[in-house]
Design an enzyme around this catalytic site. Structure first.
Site, short mmCIF file in Angstrom:
data_model
loop_
_atom_site.label_atom_id
_atom_site.label_comp_id
_atom_site.label_asym_id
_atom_site.label_seq_id
_atom_site.Cartn_x
_atom_site.Cartn_y
_atom_site.Cartn_z
N LYS A 63 57.92 20.29 -37.90
CA LYS A 63 58.48 21.10 -38.86
C LYS A 63 58.71 21.18 -39.64
O LYS A 63 58.69 21.30 -41.13
CB LYS A 63 59.74 22.09 -37.89
N GLN A 77 67.23 24.61 -32.65
CA GLN A 77 66.50 24.21 -31.66
C GLN A 77 66.78 24.83 -30.29
O GLN A 77 68.40 24.02 -29.80
CB GLN A 77 65.85 22.76 -32.14
N ASP A 99 64.50 32.50 -37.07
CA ASP A 99 63.69 32.52 -35.50
C ASP A 99 63.48 34.17 -35.37
O ASP A 99 63.08 34.34 -34.39
CB ASP A 99 65.15 31.81 -34.79
N1 GUN Z 1 62.32 26.42 -28.76
C1 GUN Z 1 60.95 26.33 -28.37
N2 GUN Z 1 60.81 27.21 -29.80
C2 GUN Z 1 61.20 27.44 -30.16
C3 GUN Z 1 61.58 28.39 -31.77
O1 GUN Z 1 60.23 29.38 -31.67
N3 GUN Z 1 62.96 28.55 -32.29
C4 GUN Z 1 64.06 27.58 -31.40
N4 GUN Z 1 64.96 27.89 -32.40
N5 GUN Z 1 64.01 26.85 -30.73
C5 GUN Z 1 62.46 26.59 -29.96
#
Ligand code: GUN
Length: 291
Positions: A54, A98, A121
């Site tokens: 990311k 995350q 998110d």
């Molecule tokens: N863990 C797996 N997918 C995601 C996501 O899209 N956002 C976040 N914050 N954690 C994740």
């Protein structure tokens, strides 16, 4: 040769990234550079890879990306105070914590503490609410990316029987809201670990969206001829290659390939779209700031 059956997340993402250029330029004329802060707790290897990917992508587009890494034993109170600071920091238009978090931390408390206008998110209850009443602010990145794959390949969901496998707040649940929305008009069934016989549903589905994280779960006996499979799984399995492992989806790709009309590969399917949508949500968050 890329088969016309393959719904490429890489190709879709490339088109999406092109559409960001003008938006980023407009923001820069106003002195705004979209910024994201990612908070990573602990050492989970998959999470480390996601977070690095990311951050690399945001930086390659000239956007601000910072990662705060915290030990797995960090207290919930400390994490909440870090988020409070990020909420007040105008450099960051988006905040992403995350998931999953260590067990001693209440994830919902953490999500609730993020300023909903920075919640790229789309996990904050306020944003979940907006989505569920059909007026989304931030749409969770993976389901949003899947909707973008459908539109990129002109797949119309109207009247389609769609089975979503998995009911997580990150993928399955928001996915079911999106495909059955007044814009998409699909008919959605959500299957999960307590569903009595998933085959009864999957065999009648025009489209199956699988997000359960079980390698090679979906086989050709479970699907209808000419159905479409969207594979959200990113599963690490042992392999005799030099890495010692390989990444596979929830679908047994070789088993289902001849029977489906379309399928997203793993890797190169849904994964790249999740990242593209995170970038989009971060740009959106920056655009939403009234200057
Ligand atoms: N863990 C797996 N997918 C995601 C996501 O899209 N956002 C976040 N914050 N954690 C994740």
């Amino acid at each position: 040769m890329t088969s016309s059956k393959v719904l490429s997340g890489l190709d879709t993402a490339a088109t999406v990234y092109e559409s960001f250029n003008d938006r980023i330029k407009v923001l820069s004329t106003k002195g705004v550079v979209p910024g994201l802060c990612v908070v990573l707790v602990g050492e989970d290897p998959a999470s480390q890879i996601y977070v690095r990917t990311k951050s690399k992508k945001l930086k390659s587009l000239g956007l601000v990306s910072e990662t705060i890494r915290l030990d797995a034993d960090v207290t919930e109170q400390k994490l909440l105070s870090i988020i409070e600071d990020l909420n007040a920091n105008s450099k960051f238009h988006g905040i992403l914590v995350q998931m999953p978090l260590p067990k001693h931390i209440n994830s919902q408390n953490v999500i609730n503490s993020i300023n909903p206008t920075k919640d790229v998110d789309g996990f904050h209850p306020e944003n979940v609410g907006w989505l569920s009443i059909g007026k989304p602010r931030f749409i969770p990145c993976t389901p949003k990316g899947i909707m973008r794959i459908f539109s990129h390949y002109n797949i119309d969901l109207t009247g389609k029987d769609i089975v979503v496998i998995g009911r997580s707040n990150i993928v399955g649940r928001p996915m079911s809201i999106l495909v059955s929305s007044n814009n998409a008009n699909g008919t959605c069934t959500v299957c999960h670990s307590r569903t009595k016989n998933i085959n009864d549903y999957s065999r009648n589905a025009d489209i199956i969206i699988s997000a359960i994280g079980v390698p090679n779960f979906l086989t050709s006996e479970m699907i209808k001829e000419d159905s479409i499979i969207i594979d959200v799984g990113i599963n690490r399995i042992d392999s005799d290659n030099e890495k010692g492992y390989k990444i596979v989806g929830d679908a047994d790709y070789d088993s289902v390939f001849d029977k489906v009309s379309k399928i997203t590969p793993v890797p190169g399917g849904v994964g790249p779209m999740t990242i593209a949508m995170l970038v989009e949500n971060t740009i959106e968050a920056a655009e939403n700031i009234q200057l």
